[in-house]
Design an enzyme around this catalytic site. Structure first.
Site, short mmCIF file in Angstrom:
data_model
loop_
_atom_site.label_atom_id
_atom_site.label_comp_id
_atom_site.label_asym_id
_atom_site.label_seq_id
_atom_site.Cartn_x
_atom_site.Cartn_y
_atom_site.Cartn_z
N ASP A 342 -31.62 4.84 40.27
CA ASP A 342 -32.39 3.73 39.70
C ASP A 342 -31.44 2.54 39.51
O ASP A 342 -30.25 2.64 39.78
CB ASP A 342 -33.04 4.14 38.37
CG ASP A 342 -32.01 4.42 37.29
OD1 ASP A 342 -31.00 5.08 37.60
OD2 ASP A 342 -32.19 3.96 36.15
N HIS A 647 -32.11 11.30 45.89
CA HIS A 647 -32.95 10.40 45.09
C HIS A 647 -32.11 9.18 44.77
O HIS A 647 -31.38 9.14 43.78
CB HIS A 647 -33.42 11.10 43.81
CG HIS A 647 -34.38 10.27 43.01
ND1 HIS A 647 -35.72 10.19 43.31
CD2 HIS A 647 -34.20 9.46 41.94
CE1 HIS A 647 -36.32 9.38 42.45
NE2 HIS A 647 -35.42 8.92 41.61
N ASP A 690 -32.77 19.62 48.65
CA ASP A 690 -32.44 18.34 49.28
C ASP A 690 -33.74 17.61 49.57
O ASP A 690 -34.20 17.55 50.70
CB ASP A 690 -31.63 18.59 50.56
CG ASP A 690 -31.22 17.28 51.22
OD1 ASP A 690 -31.38 16.21 50.59
OD2 ASP A 690 -30.76 17.32 52.38
N GLU A 699 -30.37 13.54 42.64
CA GLU A 699 -30.07 12.13 42.40
C GLU A 699 -28.54 11.95 42.49
O GLU A 699 -27.80 12.92 42.65
CB GLU A 699 -30.59 11.67 41.03
CG GLU A 699 -30.47 10.16 40.84
CD GLU A 699 -31.34 9.58 39.70
OE1 GLU A 699 -32.13 10.30 39.09
OE2 GLU A 699 -31.18 8.38 39.44
#
Ligand code: 9MR
Ligand code: 9MR
Ligand code: ZN
Length: 782
Positions: A342, A647, A690, A699
């Site tokens: 993020d 991620h 994965d 992530e």
């Protein structure tokens, strides 16, 4: 042998699949003729069902007379603005499914019902447009799953805007049945991930490192061979040993030691009918690219400036002013690194990253060059220090007038899978916390030392910021962060700040030598942890590696005792685990915890010179780079099989895994939909998938890369002079004195000795036999 070739093809295929959710993983259990929807009649609540809202939609769910009732107050502006869903529906390619349910509504309206991909393109696998009304509509039909198997698809009803204005209304749903009625054409086997039989570090080893491979599913074989990959000749044959029932991975493991191979080259391992291992390298510089990329990754995570890279470059991002939460105040907090997959920027994990990098540099400065390919390359300052400074400059902006430090800056919610410059919503700076303030204080005090010779003004700015932060801490005993209710991004909230304050005091003592800080350290005693939530061991590192510290002080001895205790624990687990990893339980970000264990072991090796700790430290590195039950090299772009679908928003947006990122790894708590779908029946030590939706296993973060950087700085093989017990680069009578002292006080962690150089008998014990040999050596050399 044929089977082997086939499996290999599959491994290569798995490695090349990008962002394909359903392609590769487990539960093969047939679901034929069972209702896949566990809560279908709503007799006791709505468990398993949820509501997704966006674009102005507003809705709630409850039950009403044994039906699910979705009350919609706002339809928003898109069809999925108010969505009712049931997560994790396995659909197998070529399976024939029967779906039925009853639906009604207090108003006449149109809704869409579908089972769709949960992520990626959100493609629908089956779809129906429905006109619903107060009279229950019974839907009942069959469909075939045409697409690739997707065991985590989402069953949902789009009840948002469908073109007609609507006031508040309620939709009722009941008797939902989804059955796999014909699985005769389903190939359940087709979707398993390849699991190698022989696991090694896939990147490789330095020549003198201890090297062991794990063998599983062994049927009668007793020996193994190491093959030179270029010449195909057998260069070594050894015996399997150490049979272990590995309860965590639910397998039986054997070991093979091939440390004798020191000749640089590329190799692989064979063992009877087992599949060959992947190739690996033995060389002095085997980790140099990996080390560089572990730092370069941070450049690619830079925020608030243009990033130049052929694949992951982007224009400047997040450069608007940010609003201080709950006020109208706007401040400039541009810069720093995006935390993870993020784009939030959080002070607490930033501090861990900075500490890992600076201490990695301090441990082995010769490993860090000035040519990483970042804008500052070639400026005469090691790039690791330039890159760290980029974060420090941002951290300085996060300090409020009061001296307290804002916990974080991000938008209120996580964005979609977009590049950073496309996230343009309002940036919000959340309130000051004492954990962030203490972590900041420690980082700035640390920075003061490292940048003093490079840029005195900057160093002094850091120290005065640290002092201001310390004063704030003195005036504000404890202010622990919780996310405000309207902010959902990373919380990094903690229960106590004692360890953060301890670390801050230790760094302040190192930077200033001021007694006040030493008194503070003595008042709390040594703390532990190298996590984002527990950071006490950074305080211990600060004290133990401090120039001129009084080694008889209680601050020093307590720090050493705390490290010894942890190092012994990690060494014991490492020895008992066939994979050599120092953990038996795996939580979110376990790869960081593994690397952290390596740091503690490495530090204790540096204190004692006892090689067994270094071996255990590096065993944790080998785990991360492929010698693990999943047979995955957890660093993207390295080894034979590494994560393809992390991620990580830039990787997801570009459609390719960015190179040089360490993923979170095994987490047996199954904390996201993909983990729940793929890993339901998986042994705890293998709970990794994965899949780009699996943020709790796949992530990446800045503070998972940084302990790997530190761990890699322990791999530098230092030339040892035979008998050079006091590590001064030469051998003489002084070494005899060091060794005698060490043997006399063998429990004294203080007597530092180069174990490897002093262990002349090469039996991993330092005793009078070594002393005898050393006396002879003195005589023969004089
Ligand atoms: O992308 C987010 C990731 O960075 C976080 O670690 C994770 C846990 O906080 O959340 C991810 O965002 C997801 C959110 O929590 C739930 N909706 C889907 C989001 C994307 O997967
Ligand atoms: O690394 C964090 C992990 O220890 C926590 O269990 C988890 C849930 O709170 O959050 C992790 O941190 C995520 C952060 O909240 C948002 N950015 C991505 C981080 C890694 O997943
Ligand atoms: Zn940004």
């Amino acid at each position: 042998m044929k089977v082997k070739a086939l499996k290999r093809v599959l491994a290569a295929m798995t490695a090349s699949l990008i962002l394909s959710a359903g392609a590769s993983i487990t539960p093969y259990t047939s679901t034929a003729a069972k209702n896949i929807i566990s809560n279908s009649t709503f007799e006791s609540g709505t468990s398993g069902w949820g509501i997704y809202k966006e674009s102005g939609g507003a809705a709630t769910i409850s039950t009403d007379s044994g039906r699910l009732a979705m009350n919609i107050t706002k339809v928003g502006t898109v069809s999925h603005a108010a969505q009712l869903y049931y997560d994790i529906v396995p659909l197998y390619q070529n399976g024939v499914y029967r779906l039925s349910f009853e639906i009604s509504c207090t108003e006449n309206r149109y809704v869409e019902a579908m089972i769709q991909q949960n992520g990626g393109t959100y493609q629908a696998y089956t779809w129906k447009g429905l006109d619903i009304s107060p009279t229950p509509l019974k839907v009942d039909y069959e469909f075939t799953m045409e697409e690739e198997t997707d065991i985590m698809s989402k069953f949902c009803f789009n009840c948002g805007d469908q073109g007609t204005p609507l006031g508040e209304h309620t939709i009722y749903l009941d008797n939902v049945v989804l059955e796999l009625v014909d699985d005769s054409k389903v190939d359940y086997e087709a979707s398993g991930p390849y699991e190698p039989d022989i696991m090694t570090n896939q990147v490789g080893y330095t020549p003198n490192a201890k090297k062991t491979a794990v063998f599983r599913d062994v049927t009668g074989e007793t020996s193994f061979s190491v093959i030179n990959a270029d010449t195909k000749s057998v260069v070594y044959t050894g015996e399997l040993y150490g049979k272990t029932e590995n309860l965590y991975a639910e397998e039986t493991d054997w070991l093979g030691d091939f440390s004798e191979i020191t000749e640089p080259g590329r190799y692989y391992i064979t063992c009877g009918n087992l599949d060959d291992s992947y190739e690996f390298e033995i060389s002095e510089n085997v980790y140099s690219n990996l080390l560089d990329d572990s730092v370069k990754m941070l450049y690619l995570q830079r925020c608030g400036c243009e990033v130049i890279d052929a694949e992951f470059g982007h224009p400047s991002c997040h450069d608007s002013l940010a609003t201080v939460y709950g006020t109208n105040q706007k401040i400039d907090v541009t810069g720093g690194w995006h935390d993870a997959g993020d784009y939030g920027r959080y002070v607490v994990p930033a501090a861990k990253t900075v500490a890992d990098l600076l201490y990695a540099y301090e441990r082995t400065p010769e490993l860090y060059g000035d040519n990483l390919g970042i804008p500052e390359s070639g400026n005469g300052v090691p790039d690791i220090l330039d890159e760290t400074r980029y974060e420090l400059e941002w951290m300085l902006k996060m300090q409020a007038e009061s001296g307290g430090v804002y916990h974080k800056v991000s938008c209120a919610t996580f964005p979609g899978y977009i590049m950073p410059q496309a996230e343009t919503k309002e940036l919000i700076v959340t309130p000051v916390s004492t954990t962030a303030t203490a972590d900041f204080c420690a980082s700035m005090a640390l920075a003061y030392e490292f940048y003093y010779d490079i840029d005195k003004n900057f160093a002094e700015t850091c120290l005065s910021a640290a002092e201001k932060a310390w004063s704030y801490l003195e005036a504000n005993p404890n202010f622990i962060f919780v996310n405000p209710s309207d902010i959902v991004t990373g919380a990094y909230n903690d229960k106590r700040d004692t360890d953060e304050r301890y670390w801050a005091a230790a760094q302040m003592y190192r930077a200033t030598g001021n007694q006040t800080y030493l008194d503070y350290i003595d008042s709390t005693g040594a703390q532990t942890g190298l996590d984002w939530s527990t950071v006490g061991d950074y305080g211990n590192i600060a004290l133990i590696t401090m120039d001129g510290i009084d080694k008889s002080s209680s601050a020093y001895t307590k720090a050493v005792t705390a490290i010894k205790k942890q190092a012994d624990g990690f060494a014991t687990i490492s020895k008992s685990n066939p994979y050599g990893v120092s953990l038996n339980t795996f939580n979110w970000g376990s790869n960081m915890t593994v690397a952290n264990a390596g740091i503690i072991l490495g530090l204790y090796y540096d204190i004692t010179g006892d090689d067994s700790y270094n071996t255990a430290a590096l065993a944790n590195l080998h785990y991360l780079l492929g010698k693990n039950p999943n047979g995955v090299c957890y660093m993207t772009g390295y080894g034979t099989v590494s994560p393809q679908s992390p991620h990580h928003r830039p990787s997801m947006a570009v459609g390719k895994a960015m190179k040089g990122m360490l993923v979170g790894g095994v987490n047996s708590n199954l904390e996201d939909s993909a983990a729940k779908a793929y890993l339901a029946d998986t042994p705890s030590a293998k709970c990794y998938v994965d899949n780009s939706e699996s943020y709790s296993t796949n992530e990446i973060t800045i503070y998972w890369n940084s302990p790997l950087t530190y761990l890699l700085s322990l791999t530098e093989e230092k030339e040892t002079v035979k008998g050079d017990a006091n590590a001064d680069g030469k051998f003489g009578v002084a070494d005899l004195v060091t060794l005698s002292k060490y043997i006399l006080n063998s429990n004294d962690a203080d007597t530092s000795i180069d174990w490897k150089a002093a262990d002349l008998c090469k039996d991993n014990v330092l005793d009078s036999f070594d002393l005898v040999l050393m006396r002879r050596l003195v005589v023969s050399e004089s």
